[in-house]
Motif scaffolding. Structure first.
Motif, PDB file in Angstrom:
ATOM      1  N   MET A   1       0.848  -0.975   0.115  1.00  0.00           N
ATOM      2  CA  MET A   1      -0.313  -0.426   0.251  1.00  0.00           C
ATOM      3  C   MET A   1       0.908   0.915   0.042  1.00  0.00           C
ATOM      4  SD  MET A   1      -3.014   1.639   2.407  1.00  0.00           S
ATOM      5  CE  MET A   1      -4.018   0.404   2.801  1.00  0.00           C
ATOM      6  N   PHE A   2       1.940   1.190   1.335  1.00  0.00           N
ATOM      7  CA  PHE A   2       2.511   2.654   0.740  1.00  0.00           C
ATOM      8  C   PHE A   2       3.942   2.247   0.084  1.00  0.00           C
ATOM      9  CE2 PHE A   2       0.807   2.255   4.849  1.00  0.00           C
ATOM     10  CZ  PHE A   2      -0.419   3.927   5.661  1.00  0.00           C
ATOM     11  N   SER A   3       3.334   2.164  -0.925  1.00  0.00           N
ATOM     12  CA  SER A   3       4.245   2.501  -2.320  1.00  0.00           C
ATOM     13  C   SER A   3       4.586   3.479  -2.876  1.00  0.00           C
ATOM     14  CB  SER A   3       4.744   0.807  -3.067  1.00  0.00           C
ATOM     15  OG  SER A   3       3.104   0.479  -3.642  1.00  0.00           O
ATOM     16  N   PHE A   4       4.958   4.022  -4.590  1.00  0.00           N
ATOM     17  CA  PHE A   4       4.594   5.205  -4.576  1.00  0.00           C
ATOM     18  C   PHE A   4       5.384   4.019  -6.011  1.00  0.00           C
ATOM     19  CE2 PHE A   4       5.707   8.390  -7.357  1.00  0.00           C
ATOM     20  CZ  PHE A   4       4.532   9.766  -6.867  1.00  0.00           C
ATOM     21  N   PRO A   5       4.541   4.474  -7.368  1.00  0.00           N
ATOM     22  CA  PRO A   5       5.188   3.886  -8.548  1.00  0.00           C
ATOM     23  C   PRO A   5       6.470   4.136  -9.440  1.00  0.00           C
ATOM     24  CG  PRO A   5       3.014   5.369  -9.261  1.00  0.00           C
ATOM     25  CD  PRO A   5       3.448   5.582  -7.789  1.00  0.00           C
ATOM     26  N   ASN A   6       6.666   3.608 -10.144  1.00  0.00           N
ATOM     27  CA  ASN A   6       7.991   3.711 -10.924  1.00  0.00           C
ATOM     28  C   ASN A   6       8.493   2.950 -12.258  1.00  0.00           C
ATOM     29  OD1 ASN A   6      10.411   4.923 -11.116  1.00  0.00           O
ATOM     30  ND2 ASN A   6      12.032   3.478  -9.756  1.00  0.00           N
ATOM     31  N   PRO A   7       8.840   3.555 -13.537  1.00  0.00           N
ATOM     32  CA  PRO A   7       8.243   4.737 -13.442  1.00  0.00           C
ATOM     33  C   PRO A   7       6.917   5.135 -13.335  1.00  0.00           C
ATOM     34  CG  PRO A   7       7.754   3.051 -15.021  1.00  0.00           C
ATOM     35  CD  PRO A   7       8.296   2.809 -14.071  1.00  0.00           C
ATOM     36  N   VAL A   8       6.797   6.721 -13.766  1.00  0.00           N
ATOM     37  CA  VAL A   8       5.536   6.790 -13.222  1.00  0.00           C
ATOM     38  C   VAL A   8       4.862   7.702 -14.420  1.00  0.00           C
ATOM     39  CG1 VAL A   8       4.565   9.298 -12.735  1.00  0.00           C
ATOM     40  CG2 VAL A   8       5.791   7.795 -10.612  1.00  0.00           C
ATOM     41  N   ASN A   9       3.466   7.511 -15.122  1.00  0.00           N
ATOM     42  CA  ASN A   9       3.532   8.357 -16.020  1.00  0.00           C
ATOM     43  C   ASN A   9       2.740   9.569 -16.578  1.00  0.00           C
ATOM     44  OD1 ASN A   9       1.728   8.745 -18.854  1.00  0.00           O
ATOM     45  ND2 ASN A   9       0.491   7.894 -18.325  1.00  0.00           N
ATOM     46  N   GLU A  10       3.788   9.972 -17.212  1.00  0.00           N
ATOM     47  CA  GLU A  10       3.782  11.644 -17.023  1.00  0.00           C
ATOM     48  C   GLU A  10       2.215  12.584 -17.474  1.00  0.00           C
ATOM     49  OE1 GLU A  10       7.054  15.355 -17.974  1.00  0.00           O
ATOM     50  OE2 GLU A  10       6.710  13.961 -19.407  1.00  0.00           O
ATOM     51  N   LYS A  11       2.086  11.776 -17.999  1.00  0.00           N
ATOM     52  CA  LYS A  11       0.927  12.300 -18.142  1.00  0.00           C
ATOM     53  C   LYS A  11      -0.395  12.291 -17.569  1.00  0.00           C
ATOM     54  CE  LYS A  11       0.956  11.401 -23.559  1.00  0.00           C
ATOM     55  NZ  LYS A  11       1.015  10.833 -24.513  1.00  0.00           N
ATOM     56  N   ALA A  12      -0.765  11.205 -16.431  1.00  0.00           N
ATOM     57  CA  ALA A  12      -1.307  11.372 -15.505  1.00  0.00           C
ATOM     58  C   ALA A  12      -0.449  12.411 -14.218  1.00  0.00           C
ATOM     59  CB  ALA A  12      -0.787   9.987 -14.863  1.00  0.00           C
ATOM     60  N   ALA A  13       0.529  12.922 -13.828  1.00  0.00           N
ATOM     61  CA  ALA A  13       0.683  13.572 -13.004  1.00  0.00           C
ATOM     62  C   ALA A  13       0.990  15.068 -13.836  1.00  0.00           C
ATOM     63  CB  ALA A  13       3.016  13.582 -13.473  1.00  0.00           C
ATOM     64  N   ARG A  14       0.463  15.233 -14.821  1.00  0.00           N
ATOM     65  CA  ARG A  14       0.541  16.384 -15.532  1.00  0.00           C
ATOM     66  C   ARG A  14      -0.992  16.823 -15.053  1.00  0.00           C
ATOM     67  NH1 ARG A  14       3.379  17.701 -21.075  1.00  0.00           N
ATOM     68  NH2 ARG A  14       2.269  19.219 -20.559  1.00  0.00           N
ATOM     69  N   VAL A  15      -2.049  15.309 -15.504  1.00  0.00           N
ATOM     70  CA  VAL A  15      -3.200  15.663 -14.732  1.00  0.00           C
ATOM     71  C   VAL A  15      -2.907  16.565 -13.798  1.00  0.00           C
ATOM     72  CG1 VAL A  15      -5.691  14.617 -14.877  1.00  0.00           C
ATOM     73  CG2 VAL A  15      -4.024  14.737 -17.163  1.00  0.00           C
ATOM     74  N   VAL A  16      -3.361  15.639 -13.278  1.00  0.00           N
ATOM     75  CA  VAL A  16      -2.611  15.365 -11.671  1.00  0.00           C
ATOM     76  C   VAL A  16      -2.815  17.017 -10.948  1.00  0.00           C
ATOM     77  CG1 VAL A  16      -2.087  15.192  -8.971  1.00  0.00           C
ATOM     78  CG2 VAL A  16      -2.435  13.711 -10.516  1.00  0.00           C
ATOM     79  N   ALA A  17      -1.340  17.689 -11.879  1.00  0.00           N
ATOM     80  CA  ALA A  17      -0.977  19.148 -11.714  1.00  0.00           C
ATOM     81  C   ALA A  17      -1.936  20.008 -12.333  1.00  0.00           C
ATOM     82  CB  ALA A  17       0.594  19.558 -12.205  1.00  0.00           C
ATOM     83  N   GLY A  18      -2.500  20.015 -13.033  1.00  0.00           N
ATOM     84  CA  GLY A  18      -3.972  20.928 -13.831  1.00  0.00           C
ATOM     85  C   GLY A  18      -4.727  21.143 -12.260  1.00  0.00           C
TER      86      GLY A  18
END
Length: 161
Positions: free
Chosen positions: A1-18
């Motif tokens: 549960m306490f893991s972070f994806p690696n690699p990350v889809n930059e497109k998803a990250a950019r949506v969150v940032a928006g």
């Protein structure tokens, strides 16, 4: 549960940032500082668990990003670092505004967050990722934390399908 994806889809990250940028602008325009609470929760959830406990992270990763074309993968550790910075900014801003009535100080932090999130969303320029790279170069973050990041500026990240 306490893991972070690696690699990350930059497109998803950019949506969150928006969405973060838009929410920050709403807070600044309306004075609705209570919105800092769900914003901070989202950052905490994403920093600790990736998209697992973040409704926005899950929506962007599973629904929105796939509709934006093939994924563009980037290293995960710098993105997690950026989420941690967002966690600090939003948590401190929420405590300042809601706990102490220090709305101006909270607005300054929110404004900085809006700038960083807008740069990420619109231009794919992740300030937290750049800070991560500088800290790696300075030896503060060990190279084994993200071996692919060690030489982040000399070559573009590889894409995976």
């Amino acid at each position: 549960m306490f893991s972070f994806p690696n690699p990350v889809n930059e497109k998803a990250a950019r949506v969150v940032a928006g969405v973060v940028a838009i929410t920050g602008v709403v807070i600044l325009l309306t004075g609705a500082h209570w919105l800092l609470v769900p914003l901070a929760y989202g950052f905490w959830a994403r920093a600790l668990t990736g998209p697992t406990l973040s409704p926005l992270g899950r929506l962007s990763m599973r629904v929105i990003a796939p509709r934006l074309g093939p994924p563009k993968y980037v290293p995960g550790p710098p993105k997690r670092f950026a989420q941690a910075i967002g966690t600090a900014f939003t948590t401190v801003a929420a405590v300042l505004a809601l706990g102490f009535g220090a709305n101006t100080a909270a607005d300054v932090l929110t404004g900085l967050l809006v700038v960083a999130a807008t740069l990420e969303s619109v231009f794919a320029l992740c300030l937290g990722c750049q800070a991560f790279a500088l800290l790696m170069r300075a030896g503060v973050i060990p190279e084994e934390t993200c071996e692919r990041c060690a030489d982040i500026w000399s070559h573009p990240p590889a894409t995976q399908s």
